[in-house]
Structure formats: C-alpha cells, structure tokens
Design a protein around this motif. Structure first.
Motif, mmCIF file in Angstrom:
data_model
loop_
_atom_site.group_PDB
_atom_site.id
_atom_site.type_symbol
_atom_site.label_atom_id
_atom_site.label_comp_id
_atom_site.label_asym_id
_atom_site.label_seq_id
_atom_site.Cartn_x
_atom_site.Cartn_y
_atom_site.Cartn_z
ATOM 1 N N UNK A 411 0.823 -1.210 0.000
ATOM 2 C CA UNK A 411 0.000 0.000 0.000
ATOM 3 C C UNK A 411 0.858 1.263 0.000
ATOM 4 N N UNK A 412 2.039 1.203 0.622
ATOM 5 C CA UNK A 412 2.947 2.354 0.549
ATOM 6 C C UNK A 412 3.416 2.560 -0.877
ATOM 7 N N UNK A 413 3.699 1.475 -1.570
ATOM 8 C CA UNK A 413 4.100 1.591 -2.971
ATOM 9 C C UNK A 413 2.976 2.209 -3.795
ATOM 10 N N UNK A 415 0.664 4.217 -2.709
ATOM 11 C CA UNK A 415 0.588 5.629 -2.333
ATOM 12 C C UNK A 415 1.668 6.438 -3.048
ATOM 13 N N UNK A 416 2.883 5.925 -3.026
ATOM 14 C CA UNK A 416 4.000 6.640 -3.643
ATOM 15 C C UNK A 416 3.774 6.857 -5.135
ATOM 16 N N UNK A 417 3.313 5.809 -5.825
ATOM 17 C CA UNK A 417 3.103 5.921 -7.260
ATOM 18 C C UNK A 417 1.950 6.864 -7.596
ATOM 19 N N UNK A 418 0.927 6.884 -6.746
ATOM 20 C CA UNK A 418 -0.270 7.666 -7.038
ATOM 21 C C UNK A 418 -0.175 9.125 -6.600
ATOM 22 N N UNK A 419 0.554 9.394 -5.517
ATOM 23 C CA UNK A 419 0.491 10.727 -4.910
ATOM 24 C C UNK A 419 1.856 11.381 -4.700
ATOM 25 N N UNK A 420 2.943 10.622 -4.819
ATOM 26 C CA UNK A 420 4.257 11.172 -4.494
ATOM 27 C C UNK A 420 4.992 11.746 -5.693
ATOM 28 N N UNK A 421 5.847 12.741 -5.431
ATOM 29 C CA UNK A 421 6.733 13.230 -6.484
ATOM 30 C C UNK A 421 7.939 12.287 -6.573
ATOM 31 N N UNK A 422 8.884 12.604 -7.436
ATOM 32 C CA UNK A 422 10.022 11.704 -7.650
ATOM 33 C C UNK A 422 10.830 11.498 -6.368
ATOM 34 N N UNK A 423 10.994 12.576 -5.594
ATOM 35 C CA UNK A 423 11.760 12.466 -4.348
ATOM 36 C C UNK A 423 11.067 11.540 -3.366
ATOM 37 N N UNK A 424 9.749 11.683 -3.255
ATOM 38 C CA UNK A 424 9.006 10.823 -2.331
ATOM 39 C C UNK A 424 9.040 9.380 -2.817
ATOM 40 N N UNK A 425 8.881 9.170 -4.109
ATOM 41 C CA UNK A 425 8.905 7.801 -4.640
ATOM 42 C C UNK A 425 10.233 7.117 -4.327
ATOM 43 N N UNK A 451 4.361 -8.283 -6.657
ATOM 44 C CA UNK A 451 3.255 -7.325 -6.622
ATOM 45 C C UNK A 451 3.738 -5.889 -6.604
ATOM 46 N N UNK A 452 4.793 -5.613 -5.844
ATOM 47 C CA UNK A 452 5.333 -4.258 -5.782
ATOM 48 C C UNK A 452 5.880 -3.834 -7.139
ATOM 49 N N UNK A 453 6.506 -4.751 -7.835
ATOM 50 C CA UNK A 453 7.004 -4.425 -9.169
ATOM 51 C C UNK A 453 5.844 -4.106 -10.122
ATOM 52 N N UNK A 454 4.749 -4.833 -10.003
ATOM 53 C CA UNK A 454 3.582 -4.565 -10.845
ATOM 54 C C UNK A 454 2.960 -3.209 -10.505
ATOM 55 N N UNK A 455 2.900 -2.903 -9.203
ATOM 56 C CA UNK A 455 2.372 -1.591 -8.797
ATOM 57 C C UNK A 455 3.286 -0.484 -9.299
ATOM 58 N N UNK A 456 4.588 -0.675 -9.111
ATOM 59 C CA UNK A 456 5.563 0.357 -9.484
ATOM 60 C C UNK A 456 5.546 0.645 -10.983
ATOM 61 N N UNK A 457 5.324 -0.383 -11.784
ATOM 62 C CA UNK A 457 5.357 -0.216 -13.241
ATOM 63 C C UNK A 457 3.974 0.020 -13.842
ATOM 64 N N UNK A 458 2.956 0.142 -12.982
ATOM 65 C CA UNK A 458 1.596 0.438 -13.469
ATOM 66 C C UNK A 458 0.881 -0.739 -14.088
ATOM 67 N N UNK A 459 1.326 -1.956 -13.811
ATOM 68 C CA UNK A 459 0.705 -3.137 -14.419
ATOM 69 C C UNK A 459 -0.338 -3.795 -13.511
ATOM 70 N N UNK A 460 -0.497 -3.265 -12.292
ATOM 71 C CA UNK A 460 -1.489 -3.813 -11.365
ATOM 72 C C UNK A 460 -1.542 -2.975 -10.101
ATOM 73 N N UNK A 461 -2.563 -3.235 -9.268
ATOM 74 C CA UNK A 461 -2.695 -2.495 -8.006
ATOM 75 C C UNK A 461 -3.626 -3.247 -7.065
ATOM 76 N N UNK A 462 -3.712 -2.786 -5.858
ATOM 77 C CA UNK A 462 -4.612 -3.328 -4.842
ATOM 78 C C UNK A 462 -4.396 -4.812 -4.599
ATOM 79 N N UNK A 463 -3.142 -5.193 -4.449
ATOM 80 C CA UNK A 463 -2.813 -6.568 -4.058
ATOM 81 C C UNK A 463 -2.764 -6.628 -2.524
ATOM 82 N N UNK A 464 -3.106 -7.791 -1.991
ATOM 83 C CA UNK A 464 -2.880 -7.984 -0.556
ATOM 84 C C UNK A 464 -2.808 -9.478 -0.255
ATOM 85 N N UNK A 465 -2.203 -9.776 0.899
ATOM 86 C CA UNK A 465 -2.100 -11.158 1.346
ATOM 87 C C UNK A 465 -2.832 -11.317 2.659
#
Length: 465
Positions: A411-413, A415-425, A451-465
């Motif tokens: 979820x932090x990933x 958040x970073x991809x959706x709302x953070x600038x480059x420094x925050x990411x 899952x984090x790689x998919x979130x980071x690259x925009x290929x997926x979101x809202x994963x959880x275990x």
C-alpha cells in the motif's frame, strides 16, 4: 434485549490504586520481566506500573513498551482520517463544542458534500476513514449514517476507492448495529469517555449519553449484532487517568470473556480546548510525562491491541508516542463538518476541538518514513475476513507480521506511485527494499516483490495477502 450490566467495580479499582502506591520495587520489576517474556499482567501489576514515580522504573517501562511494539507491529503505522458528517447533537457534554446548549450554526453534509469531502480525502491518499457525528435522531438518524456509508463505498477514483469505513457514532440499539454490520463497516468505535461513574455523570449533563450503563454496554449490543471489531477509548482529563486505564482493561477483559474478542483498537485522546467549554473547569488534565507513561503502560498491558492517536496531539508528542506503543495515527485531519472543503478554500472553521498537528498528510507520511516507519494504508484483514477473534488469534500467534508488513509495503508503494513526487517515490522505494528481505515467509516475500514491481510499473494495483 440484553440486560444492562455494570462490570466496572468502583471500589475494586480504587483499592488497586491505593495498594499500588505502596508497591515495592520487586512488584514492578517482576511485572516488567513478565511483560518482556510476553506474559499477561495482573491488574495490581498494571496499577503499580502506572503509579510509579521512580525514574529508573519509568525508563524501563518505556523500553519494554517500545520492545513489545516493535516485536508485534514491526515498523508499520496505519494511516486514517476522520470525516465529520453532522454536528447536530441532543447531548450536553461539558467537554464538547457540539454540546446541545452551545449556540452556533449547525450543519450536516448532503450526499454531494459527502462526495466532495471524500474526494479531497482520497486525493490525500487515504483509504481508511472514521466517520463521526453528533447524536440526533431527528437530524442524523441511522438511515442517514447508512446512506453516507453507501455513498462513500460507491465512489470510485482513478487511484482506487475508500476501502474501509470505521464508524464512531453514539451508542445505539442492537437493531441499528445490525444495520451497520450489513453496511459493511470496519470497526465500530465508541469512547466511554470515563469509567468513573461519578465523573461521567458530572461531564454528561443531559441527553441519551447521560445514561452511563446504556453507554457502557454498547459494545455488548454491537457484538450481539455481529460487529466483532470494536474500538474503545477514554477522554483523558475527565477523571483520574489511572482509574480510566484500569477501566479500559476491565472492559476489554469483559468482552474477551463474553465474546472471545476484546478491543480491536484503543484510542487515547486527551481533553483539548473547544468552543463552548472552559478547559480550566477540568482538574484532572494529564501532563505530557504522565500521558507518555499511560501510553506505554497500555501497550504493555494489551500488547496485541491497536492503539490510535489523533491530531489532538502536537507533532513532537506524536513522534514520541509512536516509539512507545501507538500503531495508528490520523493525518491531514479536520474535526469539523465540511472541514476538508473549507480548509481547501482557506475558510474559517469551527472544529469540535482544536487540532495540534496541522501538517499536511503527505508531510506526516514523509516524516514517518524518515523516522524508519512504514506508513500503511492496508485494509486487507477487513476485506479478507480476518476480524474479531480470527484477527486476534493470528496476532497472538506471532504470525501477524507475515500479513501486515507485506500489505503495508504494497500500500505504501501504491501511495508513492499515485500521490508522491520523484523524491518521495525514491524515499518510499528505499524503505520498501530495506523491509522486504525481513519478511520471514519465503513465498509471501516472493509474492510481495512481484506485486510491488507490478504496482511500481503500473501493471497492477490493490494486491494484498
């Protein structure tokens, strides 16, 4: 209909506090040794910890609380925001600006205004809200609350949606709690305000909330209605704070004995100045040092219970208490109906109480990362059915980290991809890469990385275990 039960024994609590004044060093040392080993403490041991003024003992209380928090919760801090729906209220509570006798322009949100407030909150990155309202069956009936919940859950955004709506409204009937359960609420939150009945009666001058036993038994009705995630709390400053800590523990044990699950969370608000009240009328205000000791003792006494701190507290106090036991905090909050929209437009506000930490959500979240924490927007347990005794069983097994840490990182990933600038990411990805190797379960670690790689690259979101 459930019979109202008074399970708070006033004389018993007073005796615990009286005896604790004479507790020897051996009682305190033994209690802390037990806590460090993961053993439960007796009431008299908690009372002794609360009343000690020995600086060496207090230092070890802080150390023990910090160790327990780190062992059970790791580095994650759950993020949320309150959403005030209505300030109409029929109660006369001496500490609250919504007091029925306090004259000011009352309001409640229309559904369009609910959508506007939620839109602003979602733009801050929030996925978990706690809705709040005064008690007024005419202006704010249960059907209005249900409509607000439905409206919130129906909203969809480019970056997702609100995934969990916790509810902090007045004590109500079993029938109404069933309606809230059917509306898919997260945790039902209610503060007893104080467990000292005499102090309770002094603070609650009129209205339905004046009924101490009706209020005290609210969680029994909620549990009978199927709501197995409930969150308690007191307003420190209304009565002897040590009395109220013991009251919280006894209430928690009552629920565990009767329903096999106690508090999911405990909130620790302190009395704050508010319009329509005079803070000097309250002789039991809690100073910073005492408050820190209370938070640490609570963490030791209920190690598996989430502890919530709001923006009532100042920046530096929040930083300190995060080390001692707090596991959930609000960010970017307002305590007024329509407050987020007004804040955005720089309009004058009249909050329920004064907010001490008025930093933006992203600045709070950024500092958490700087301090080595993982800001978590996770709602996985709620959505995966891990509530009530199922959640507590997982927590007490010591395996909760295998669930919570991966979900916090994902979820932090997000958040970073959706709302953070480059420094925050860059900052967020740095702590994510640091924490992934510490996930104990190899399969979950591998899945988290994928899952984090998919979130980071925009290929997926809202994963959880």
């Amino acid at each position: 209909m459930l019979e109202l039960e008074n399970f708070i024994d006033h004389d018993y609590i007073n005796k615990l506090l009286k005896d604790a004044k004479n507790a020897g060093d051996d009682v305190i040392i033994n209690a802390l040794d037990k806590a460090q080993r993961g053993e439960s403490l007796l009431h008299n041991e908690v009372a002794a910890l609360l009343l000690t003024e020995n600086s060496l003992h207090i230092s070890r209380i802080f150390e023990t609380a910090g160790n327990i928090k780190k062992r059970i919760y790791g580095s994650r801090i759950v993020m949320f925001a309150p959403l005030y729906l209505s300030d109409y209220c029929v109660n006369r509570c001496a500490y609250c600006s919504f007091n029925h006798n306090h004259e000011f322009p009352r309001s409640k949100l229309t559904m369009d205004e609910v959508r506007e407030e939620v839109k602003i909150l979602e733009m801050m990155g929030h996925k978990r809200l706690a809705i709040e309202a005064g008690e007024h069956d005419g202006e704010c009936p249960i059907d209005y609350i249900l409509e607000c919940i439905k409206t919130i859950y129906e909203m969809k955004f480019e970056n997702g949606e609100i995934r969990r709506v916790n509810v902090n409204i007045a004590a109500t009937t079993t029938e109404n709690y069933r309606k809230l359960k059917d509306a898919r609420i997260g945790t039902y939150i209610l503060f007893q305000e104080t467990y000292n009945e005499a102090a309770y009666n002094s603070a609650h001058l009129s209205g339905p909330k004046k009924d101490y036993l009706w209020h005290l038994n609210a969680f029994d009705r909620a549990q009978d209605a199927g709501i197995d995630d409930v969150g308690g709390g007191v307003l420190f400053g209304l009565a002897d704070p040590y009395y109220d800590v013991l009251g919280l523990l006894i209430h928690n044990e009552h629920l565990e004995k009767k329903y096999n699950t106690g508090f999911h969370t405990i909130s620790v608000p302190r009395l704050r100045p508010a319009a329509g009240m005079n803070i000097n009328d309250f002789p039991n205000l809690v100073d910073d040092d005492t408050f820190a000791k209370i938070v640490a003792c609570l963490r030791i006494a209920v190690p598996f219970t989430g502890m919530i701190l709001s923006t009532r507290e100042a920046h530096e106090m929040r930083k300190k208490l995060l080390q001692l036991g707090i596991s959930q905090i609000s960010a970017g909050s307002t305590t007024e109906v329509g407050g987020y929209f007004k804040k955005k437009r720089n309009e004058k506000t009249t909050p329920q109480f004064l907010v001490n930490d008025d930093r933006s959500a992203i600045s709070i979240i950024s500092e958490l990362i700087d301090d080595g924490f993982i800001p978590s927007f996770c709602t996985a347990c709620y959505r995966g059915g891990r509530t009530g005794d199922r959640f507590m069983s997982l927590a007490k097994s010591g395996k909760i980290g295998n669930v919570c840490t991966p979900n916090a990182l994902m979820t932090l990933c997000e958040y970073a991809m959706d709302y953070g600038d480059d420094t925050f990411k860059e900052k967020a990805m740095s702590i994510i890469k640091k924490e992934i190797p510490q996930i104990a379960d190899g399969q979950i670690k591998k899945k988290t990385e994928e899952n984090i790689e998919m979130i980071r690259t925009g290929k997926g979101r809202d994963f959880y275990v």
